[in-house]
Design a protein around this motif. Structure first.
Motif, mmCIF file in Angstrom:
data_model
loop_
_atom_site.group_PDB
_atom_site.id
_atom_site.type_symbol
_atom_site.label_atom_id
_atom_site.label_comp_id
_atom_site.label_asym_id
_atom_site.label_seq_id
_atom_site.Cartn_x
_atom_site.Cartn_y
_atom_site.Cartn_z
ATOM 1 N N TYR A 128 51.297 59.490 44.638
ATOM 2 C CA TYR A 128 51.398 60.914 44.265
ATOM 3 C C TYR A 128 52.461 61.621 45.106
ATOM 4 C CZ TYR A 128 50.088 65.840 43.829
ATOM 5 O OH TYR A 128 50.113 67.196 43.641
ATOM 6 N N ALA A 129 52.573 61.244 46.394
ATOM 7 C CA ALA A 129 53.600 61.829 47.264
ATOM 8 C C ALA A 129 55.002 61.468 46.773
ATOM 9 C CB ALA A 129 53.402 61.349 48.700
ATOM 10 N N LEU A 130 55.159 60.258 46.221
ATOM 11 C CA LEU A 130 56.460 59.862 45.674
ATOM 12 C C LEU A 130 56.737 60.547 44.341
ATOM 13 C CD1 LEU A 130 56.413 55.984 46.308
ATOM 14 C CD2 LEU A 130 57.589 57.717 47.665
ATOM 15 N N LYS A 131 55.685 60.838 43.573
ATOM 16 C CA LYS A 131 55.846 61.405 42.227
ATOM 17 C C LYS A 131 55.970 62.918 42.220
ATOM 18 C CE LYS A 131 55.635 60.302 38.522
ATOM 19 N NZ LYS A 131 56.755 60.181 37.572
ATOM 20 N N LYS A 132 55.581 63.590 43.286
ATOM 21 C CA LYS A 132 55.644 65.061 43.299
ATOM 22 C C LYS A 132 57.039 65.545 42.901
ATOM 23 C CE LYS A 132 52.270 66.392 46.845
ATOM 24 N NZ LYS A 132 52.129 66.970 48.195
ATOM 25 N N PRO A 133 57.130 66.627 42.146
ATOM 26 C CA PRO A 133 56.087 67.484 41.565
ATOM 27 C C PRO A 133 55.700 67.087 40.136
ATOM 28 C CG PRO A 133 58.208 68.536 41.320
ATOM 29 C CD PRO A 133 58.476 67.187 41.941
ATOM 30 N N TYR A 134 56.024 65.845 39.743
ATOM 31 C CA TYR A 134 55.754 65.402 38.366
ATOM 32 C C TYR A 134 54.508 64.521 38.316
ATOM 33 C CZ TYR A 134 60.623 66.847 38.312
ATOM 34 O OH TYR A 134 61.786 67.561 38.469
ATOM 35 N N GLY A 135 53.449 64.967 38.982
ATOM 36 C CA GLY A 135 52.220 64.196 39.005
ATOM 37 C C GLY A 135 51.007 65.086 39.172
ATOM 38 N N VAL A 136 49.853 64.580 38.738
ATOM 39 C CA VAL A 136 48.567 65.278 38.881
ATOM 40 C C VAL A 136 47.594 64.303 39.532
ATOM 41 C CG1 VAL A 136 46.673 66.421 37.686
ATOM 42 C CG2 VAL A 136 49.003 66.675 36.823
ATOM 43 N N LEU A 137 47.034 64.673 40.679
ATOM 44 C CA LEU A 137 46.089 63.821 41.406
ATOM 45 C C LEU A 137 44.675 64.354 41.199
ATOM 46 C CD1 LEU A 137 45.578 61.496 43.444
ATOM 47 C CD2 LEU A 137 45.868 63.190 45.264
ATOM 48 N N TYR A 138 43.825 63.525 40.581
ATOM 49 C CA TYR A 138 42.411 63.877 40.401
ATOM 50 C C TYR A 138 41.635 63.391 41.622
ATOM 51 C CZ TYR A 138 43.275 65.083 35.518
ATOM 52 O OH TYR A 138 43.732 65.676 34.359
ATOM 53 N N LYS A 139 41.055 64.332 42.361
ATOM 54 C CA LYS A 139 40.380 63.988 43.618
ATOM 55 C C LYS A 139 38.944 63.513 43.408
ATOM 56 C CE LYS A 139 43.273 67.069 46.359
ATOM 57 N NZ LYS A 139 43.323 68.245 47.242
ATOM 58 N N LYS A 140 38.315 63.979 42.324
ATOM 59 C CA LYS A 140 36.938 63.561 42.051
ATOM 60 C C LYS A 140 36.917 62.164 41.435
ATOM 61 C CE LYS A 140 34.968 68.164 41.399
ATOM 62 N NZ LYS A 140 34.265 69.064 40.459
ATOM 63 N N LYS A 141 35.808 61.452 41.668
ATOM 64 C CA LYS A 141 35.660 60.110 41.097
ATOM 65 C C LYS A 141 35.283 60.196 39.623
ATOM 66 C CE LYS A 141 34.427 57.737 45.381
ATOM 67 N NZ LYS A 141 33.452 56.858 46.038
ATOM 68 N N ASN A 142 35.873 59.307 38.817
ATOM 69 C CA ASN A 142 35.611 59.270 37.377
ATOM 70 C C ASN A 142 35.133 57.877 36.999
ATOM 71 O OD1 ASN A 142 36.899 61.967 36.297
ATOM 72 N ND2 ASN A 142 38.331 61.136 37.792
ATOM 73 N N ILE A 143 33.908 57.807 36.530
ATOM 74 C CA ILE A 143 33.318 56.509 36.181
ATOM 75 C C ILE A 143 33.805 56.111 34.788
ATOM 76 C CG2 ILE A 143 31.162 55.228 35.872
ATOM 77 C CD1 ILE A 143 29.863 57.337 37.753
ATOM 78 N N THR A 144 34.799 55.261 34.732
ATOM 79 C CA THR A 144 35.355 54.783 33.461
ATOM 80 C C THR A 144 35.972 53.404 33.661
ATOM 81 O OG1 THR A 144 36.865 55.314 31.654
ATOM 82 C CG2 THR A 144 37.582 55.916 33.861
ATOM 83 N N ARG A 145 36.099 52.666 32.579
ATOM 84 C CA ARG A 145 36.729 51.342 32.600
ATOM 85 C C ARG A 145 37.830 51.328 31.548
ATOM 86 N NH1 ARG A 145 31.193 47.673 32.882
ATOM 87 N NH2 ARG A 145 30.581 48.290 34.995
ATOM 88 N N PRO A 146 39.088 51.412 31.963
ATOM 89 C CA PRO A 146 40.197 51.572 31.011
ATOM 90 C C PRO A 146 40.306 50.462 29.973
ATOM 91 C CG PRO A 146 40.934 52.001 33.248
ATOM 92 C CD PRO A 146 39.559 51.445 33.353
#
Length: 306
Positions: free
Chosen positions: A53-71
């Motif tokens: 995310y630090a490399l992608k700024k400002p073209y990125g969105v970091l979700y801090k909460k955990k998301n229970i999913t399996r892509p």
């Protein structure tokens, strides 16, 4: 019907501008990336997502909460987040006993998963662990790919295309030498992918061209390829299709040789060179004998016509 799929009429000018930004365009916006943390992500995977995310700024969105999913089993949550945050790229981090330190990198087409590749983290050195100066936010990187696998194997070819899409940043028309500040280097060797990040140092060389030195900046990752979900060839070609308005128009009667020289063909009517006006010179004047013969020829032609 999903709330995001409904036809929404804007009530304010700000909402109208927001919806106009999301409309299809000939020249699309810069691709944003969303970085999602899985329900069982450990500290190492979380730190990888923060560094990317630090490399992608400002073209990125970091979700801090955990998301229970399996892509690889259910992609609806990824498609929902993609539509919500207007991101066409994603990186999902998770950790379990079967697949420890797991990263899934992928991209969307029309808010549906186009292709995604699963990578396992074997070794990781964070940005904060390397005590060197970092590049400013929003710097466009240079991308280098080393290894025959990126050109030979289909999975590695798609991975190369995916990494270029993920890290390329905005499209620019001009490049300034001082603006080339850091390099992302990807090496495919012995079934592993080595990801390294270097800062570019321009040193004095005694001539016009500076001497270049590379200083490791971080992050540093040793990755191994796991599962893949690749789009079919037809869908992949459809996603790469260029609009007719952006295609360069073919210029008629213009050709180029192997050296790049341009040749043009001109179409003209047939010219009567006998009526061509030339410079009057004594040497070009007709002799009396030539005039008499021309007059006789003209008279004979008139008699024949009559």
């Amino acid at each position: 019907m999903d709330a995001l799929d409904r036809v929404v009429k804007p009530k304010t000018k700000r909402a109208k501008r927001f919806l106009e930004k999301r409309e299809p365009k000939l020249s699309e916006n810069i691709k944003n990336a969303m970085l999602i943390k899985g329900g069982n992500a450990n500290s190492a995977v979380t730190q990888v997502l923060r560094d990317v995310y630090a490399l992608k700024k400002p073209y990125g969105v970091l979700y801090k909460k955990k998301n229970i999913t399996r892509p690889f089993e259910d992609q609806t949550s990824l498609e929902f987040f993609s539509k919500k945050s207007d991101c066409s790229l994603f990186m999902f981090g998770s950790h379990n006993k079967k697949r420890p330190n797991n990263l899934v990198i992928g991209r969307m087409y029309d808010y549906h998963v186009l292709d995604m590749i699963e990578l396992g983290i074997e070794k990781f050195v964070s940005l904060k662990d390397i005590k060197n100066s970092k590049c400013p936010e929003g710097t466009k990187p240079m991308l280098i790919f080393a290894g025959n696998d990126f050109d030979v194997t289909e999975d590695y070819r798609r991975l190369k295309s995916l990494l270029i899409d993920f890290f390329r940043g905005p499209t620019v028309s001009n490049i300034r030498l001082a603006g080339l500040e850091y390099v992302l280097h990807f090496t495919a060797l012995n079934g592993k992918i080595y990801f390294r990040s270097y800062k570019l140092l321009l040193k004095k060389s005694g001539c016009r061209t500076p001497r270049i030195e590379l200083e490791e900046m971080g992050p540093s990752l040793d990755l191994v390829l796991r599962r893949t979900h690749l789009a079919s060839d037809d869908l992949y070609k459809l996603s790469m299709k260029m609009p007719k308005a952006l295609k360069p128009k073919k210029k008629k009667n213009i050709s180029h040789d192997t050296f790049g020289t341009t040749y043009g063909r001109i179409h003209m009517q047939k010219q009567d060179l006998s009526k061509l006006q030339t410079r009057k010179m004594k040497g070009l004047k007709k002799r009396p004998v030539e005039r008499i013969t021309e007059d006789l020829e003209r008279k004979s032609k008139r008699i024949k016509k009559n």
